[in-house]
Design an enzyme around this catalytic site. Structure first.
Site, short mmCIF file in Angstrom:
data_model
loop_
_atom_site.label_atom_id
_atom_site.label_comp_id
_atom_site.label_asym_id
_atom_site.label_seq_id
_atom_site.Cartn_x
_atom_site.Cartn_y
_atom_site.Cartn_z
CG ASP A 1 -0.14 -4.07 9.09
OD1 ASP A 1 0.09 -5.23 8.69
OD2 ASP A 1 0.09 -3.06 8.40
CG ASP B 1 3.33 -4.76 10.72
OD1 ASP B 1 4.28 -5.18 10.02
OD2 ASP B 1 2.96 -3.57 10.76
NE ARG C 1 -2.95 0.15 3.38
CZ ARG C 1 -3.86 0.56 4.27
NH1 ARG C 1 -5.07 0.83 3.88
NH2 ARG C 1 -3.57 0.68 5.53
CB THR D 1 -2.01 7.25 -3.16
OG1 THR D 1 -1.34 5.97 -3.26
CG2 THR D 1 -1.12 8.33 -3.75
N1 URA Z 1 -4.69 -3.97 6.09
C1 URA Z 1 -4.55 -4.44 7.36
O1 URA Z 1 -3.68 -5.26 7.64
N2 URA Z 1 -5.41 -4.01 8.29
C2 URA Z 1 -6.40 -3.13 8.03
O2 URA Z 1 -7.15 -2.78 8.93
C3 URA Z 1 -6.52 -2.65 6.71
C4 URA Z 1 -5.66 -3.08 5.75
#
Ligand code: URA
Length: 280
Positions: free
Chosen positions: A271, A274, A175, A179
């Site tokens: 995340d 992570d 990501r 943006t």
């Molecule tokens: N990606 C993630 O790992 N968590 C989110 O909340 C959104 C995108």
């Protein structure tokens, strides 16, 4: 472009300009209609006799709209106490990497079970210790699972536990921090992917950007049948994928509330990448 108008107009032109004539004779009475008068009479009659094309068009349009509606696959949410229980542990920020990874894998297994609900089986004959039996077996070779790197990898273990011979592809996307749009950096899929049913794995369907990009990439390689499995979906992401790719059915363990200003799912689980790989 209306065939009815073309038929009426061309018939009138041929009769009018070609000098056709009709005579009606009844005893002493006789009348001859020719040229443009004949064309006008025939035109009026044809106009009355040929069914109106607009109605036909309307019928076709409403049938098309119905068909389109039918192809919009609904997303399927796993509603089950066991799933809610697993998600509660997964969402908890105190849950460590080992347990998080195991649970991601387990929930993926349930998603896979659900996604295979309409899988076609090939008839086989086996022999149980008691008797002969005609039954069905899955041709695992017909399926390819494609995790979106990196978080999608966390779902793969559970999937391969239930369909161990499925082929695996990889799509690498990250990501863009500013943006929030996905950037594709890796694409490697099994041979003859166009003949397989592809099941994309991405645990968090947030904005839907990566999902849409992955689906487009696979469609550009000729893939015709796809499903998308995610653990948590945001309504925004679901809507985007369904709008842009209504032919792709989405299976998720839970549809959450919304996205926050950083495009994280709320309440979500943080995340996923992570937490699966312990990178934070
Ligand atoms: N990606 C993630 O790992 N968590 C989110 O909340 C959104 C995108």
């Amino acid at each position: 472009e209306d065939p009815k108008n073309v038929v009426v107009a061309s018939t009138m032109l041929v009769l009018g300009l070609g000098g056709a004539a009709i005579s009606i004779v009844n005893g002493d009475f006789s009348i001859t209609i020719s040229g443009m008068s004949l064309a006008a009479v025939v035109g009026i009659l044809l106009n009355l006799c040929i069914p109106n094309n607009k109605e036909e068009k309307k019928k076709i349009e409403s049938a098309d709209a119905k068909k389109e509606k039918e192809t919009i696959m609904q997303s399927k949410e796993l509603k089950h106490p066991l799933i809610e229980h697993k998600l509660a542990i997964l969402r908890d920020k105190k849950t460590g990497t080992k347990e998080f990874r195991e649970l991601t894998s387990e929930v993926a297994m349930f998603l896979c079970y659900e996604a295979m609900e309409e899988a076609e089986l090939e008839e086989v004959e086996i022999e149980t210790p008691i008797t002969k039996l005609k039954t069905g077996k899955l041709n695992e070779d017909k399926y390819a699972f494609v995790p979106i790197l990196r978080a999608g990898m966390g779902m793969l273990e559970g999937i391969t536990r239930v369909i161990p011979n499925a082929k695996i592809g990889h799509i690498g996307m990250y990501r863009d921090e500013e943006t929030f749009e996905p950037v594709n950096y890796f694409f490697k899929v099994p041979k003859h992917i166009e003949d397989k049913e592809v099941i994309i794995l991405g645990p968090m369907l947030a904005t839907g950007g990566s999902a849409v990009d992955a689906i487009e990439l696979l469609k550009s390689k000729g893939v015709k049948k796809m499903k998308f499995l995610c653990i948590i979906a945001a309504p925004e992401g679901l809507e985007r994928v369904q709008k842009e790719h209504p032919d792709v059915q989405i299976y998720c363990a839970h549809i959450d509330d919304h996205l926050n200003e950083n495009k994280y799912i709320v309440p979500g689980l943080g995340d996923a990448g992570d937490r699966i790989f312990g990178t934070k």
